[in-house]
Write a protein that holds these residues in place. Structure first.
Motif, short mmCIF file in Angstrom:
data_model
loop_
_atom_site.label_atom_id
_atom_site.label_comp_id
_atom_site.label_asym_id
_atom_site.label_seq_id
_atom_site.Cartn_x
_atom_site.Cartn_y
_atom_site.Cartn_z
N GLY A 113 0.77 -1.22 0.00
CA GLY A 113 0.00 0.00 0.00
C GLY A 113 0.81 1.29 0.00
O GLY A 113 0.25 2.36 -0.21
N SER A 144 -15.45 13.58 2.84
CA SER A 144 -14.94 12.22 2.85
C SER A 144 -14.77 11.77 4.29
O SER A 144 -14.74 12.59 5.21
N ALA A 158 -12.31 9.15 4.69
CA ALA A 158 -11.13 8.30 4.57
C ALA A 158 -9.85 8.95 5.06
O ALA A 158 -8.98 8.29 5.61
N SER A 168 -2.26 10.45 2.41
CA SER A 168 -3.00 10.13 3.64
C SER A 168 -2.11 10.39 4.85
O SER A 168 -1.01 9.85 4.95
N ASP A 213 -12.56 10.49 -5.82
CA ASP A 213 -13.68 10.15 -4.94
C ASP A 213 -14.53 11.37 -4.61
O ASP A 213 -15.76 11.33 -4.66
N PRO A 272 -9.42 0.71 7.59
CA PRO A 272 -9.04 -0.12 6.44
C PRO A 272 -7.58 0.09 6.06
O PRO A 272 -6.97 1.12 6.38
N ALA A 283 -4.39 0.45 0.87
CA ALA A 283 -4.67 0.10 -0.52
C ALA A 283 -6.10 -0.41 -0.72
O ALA A 283 -6.49 -0.76 -1.84
N GLU A 284 -6.89 -0.43 0.34
CA GLU A 284 -8.22 -1.03 0.29
C GLU A 284 -9.24 -0.06 -0.30
O GLU A 284 -9.16 1.15 -0.12
N ASP A 285 -10.24 -0.63 -1.01
CA ASP A 285 -11.39 0.17 -1.46
C ASP A 285 -12.28 0.41 -0.24
O ASP A 285 -12.77 -0.53 0.37
N VAL A 286 -12.50 1.69 0.10
CA VAL A 286 -13.20 2.00 1.35
C VAL A 286 -14.66 2.37 1.12
O VAL A 286 -15.34 2.77 2.07
N SER A 287 -15.17 2.22 -0.09
CA SER A 287 -16.55 2.65 -0.36
C SER A 287 -17.56 1.88 0.47
O SER A 287 -18.49 2.47 1.04
N ARG A 334 -17.29 2.99 4.07
CA ARG A 334 -17.91 4.30 4.24
C ARG A 334 -19.42 4.17 4.41
O ARG A 334 -20.01 4.77 5.31
#
Length: 506
Positions: A63, A208, A210, A218, A390, A439, A442-446, A449
């Motif tokens: 990641g 957001s 995230a 980040s 996003d 998370p 590298a994870e999809d956080v949708s 969320r």
């Protein structure tokens, strides 16, 4: 030229060391995985924290997008036994400054492999992931009081005199005027003896949860290395978690204090809607926008409340309830930790009918989006390409909301708010502050969320105060317990956690 110093290196050790170094500079993840021992007790540490186990280390590497380019200057070898050796390498980064890499190598059936490693690099004078601008301090106190000697990380939505408001977006920052006065909350903290350490990063326009800003990265999560920091008060949270500031000033619209607090093991509060003036704060959705803050201690969380919150007669917390239907909205490890907390404070169990929860969340989403477009659409309409993917997708969806849809959502929000306030009543409700632990980067956080918004939207719809208390899962990852009370009971919640701080941290 690289010098090899110390004990004579065992056969094959330096070959493995240089293979590792080449793989690191090439970001060859497969080779790096092979050269780190595939064991649950393999260690990899740096200033951001300690990773335990090959799987955690592998995920971290996947990641981060590669290591900083560097040159190895010296290699020091100390033989620890027939099959073990310590290797310390002195490195020089391409961007300047020297660091060190310390590794324990072990020879086994697969050759030499690293079983423990620690990396040090020169500390950045300015970590752009956390701070937009930082000083020593940036703004000095204007008075003396209960916050003497404390620094504040101010989310980049609050007006700080002499600085523009950047809102996490470089294009907006380039057009923003220099503020001539402080936001009410900033001015009040300065008057109570606090200093502004700096202006902390936020997700773009705070839209957001995230903490992953497309322009600045980040902010680190030192309590859970390799995982996201949580947004949108991400910079303020990371500054507090890292010890750069004692207080993180932020906002909470849909969970932007509560989520980073949960992900980073901090105390945090979203205040009753309207309890603290938002004068000088860039809006996202005024129906839901609130001022909040994060700290490492419950006592300081309450002390900031004594400064910022209106004085009201205290009302003791007499009844605490936990709702199984709300616990079930979180991942099992988080639900277990929150349930254990509820048991420790003698919460009674109460069942709620959540048949309308999805329609409540949708009303929140649409109403928030309509207000966000009303606030920023005129400026963004020709500048959507300045946004990260996003946040851009959310604003593009917001632009398509019709007047009829916005009115229907507003009616739905008002109805949901009345129901939620009735359900909470005069009690304190225990629920997860976020649906999961942080998370991976590298994870999809949708999906995370959406799951978290089912929980966080409740306080927003009701205009209610919510305090996050840090806990940990069985695996030791941070998670958050949410305490929600009726409107205006902010100080009651803060007093509850302050008076139980020692017990709450167990």
């Amino acid at each position: 030229m690289t010098a090899v110093l110390g004990d004579p290196a065992p056969a094959g050790l330096l070959d493995a060391f240089w293979a590792y170094e080449r793989a690191l500079m090439a970001n060859d993840l497969e080779q790096l995985d092979r050269l780190f021992a595939d064991r649950p007790d393999t260690l990899r540490g740096d200033a951001a924290g300690l990773l335990v186990g090959h799987e955690q280390i592998r995920r971290f590497r996947g990641g981060r997008g590669g290591a900083r380019l560097r040159t190895v200057l010296d290699v020091h070898v100390r033989v620890l036994g027939a099959e073990h050796a310590l290797v310390v390498a002195v490195t020089e980064l391409e961007r300047g400054g020297r660091g060190q890499q310390t590794q324990v190598w072990q020879r086994g059936a697969d050759g030499w492999q690293v079983t423990a490693a620690h990396v040090t690099v020169p500390a950045a004078a300015h970590d752009a992931r956390i701070w937009r601008v930082v000083g020593d301090p940036l703004v000095r106190p204007t008075g003396a009081g209960p916050l003497d000697g404390l620094d504040v990380a101010v989310k980049d939505l609050f007006a700080v005199a002499g600085q523009p408001v950047g809102a996490g977006n470089p294009t907006w920052l380039g057009h923003a005027p220099v503020e001539t006065t402080h936001a009410w909350a900033v001015r009040t903290l300065l008057g109570a003896g606090a200093a502004v350490r700096g202006i902390a990063r936020t997700d773009e326009f705070a839209y957001s949860l995230a903490g992953a800003n497309a322009h600045h990265g980040s902010p680190p999560n030192p309590r859970a290395p390799g995982r996201i920091s949580g947004g949108s008060s991400s910079g303020s949270a990371s500054a507090v978690s890292l010890g750069h500031a004692a207080i993180g000033l932020g906002t909470d619209t849909g969970g932007s204090i509560r989520v980073p607090a949960a992900y980073q093991g901090l105390f945090g509060i979203r205040t009753t809607h309207g309890a603290i003036p938002t004068a000088g704060v860039l809006p996202l959705a005024p129906t839901f926008d609130t001022v909040g803050w994060l700290t490492r201690e419950a006592s300081l969380l309450a002390r900031v409340g004594d400064v910022l919150l209106p004085e009201v007669a205290p009302r003791p917390v007499r009844e605490i309830v936990v709702v199984p239907e709300l616990l079930a909205l979180a991942e099992p490890d988080v639900a277990e930790a929150v349930g254990a907390f509820a048991a420790s404070v003698d919460a009674t169990t109460e069942s709620w009918d959540l048949a309308h929860l999805e329609s409540w969340r949708e009303a929140f989403r649409v109403h928030q989006a309509a207000q966000a477009w009303a606030a920023h659409g005129p400026w963004l309409r020709t500048r959507l390409d300045s946004l990260g993917p996003d946040v851009r997708a959310r604003f593009e969806a917001a632009a398509e909301i019709t007047s009829a849809q916005a009115v229907a959502a507003a009616i739905g929000v008002a109805s949901a708010g009345r129901t939620i306030r009735r359900l909470v009543g005069d009690r304190v409700v225990v629920l997860p502050s976020a649906s999961s632990v942080a998370p991976l980067l590298a994870e999809d956080v949708s999906a995370v969320r959406d799951a978290t918004m089912r929980l966080t939207c409740l306080a927003g719809l009701g205009g209610l105060p919510a305090v996050t208390v840090p806990r940990a899962t069985e695996e030791g990852l941070p998670c958050g317990v949410g305490l929600v009370a009726g409107p205006g009971r902010d100080r009651d919640l803060l007093g509850f956690v302050r008076d139980r701080e020692e017990r709450l941290r167990r």
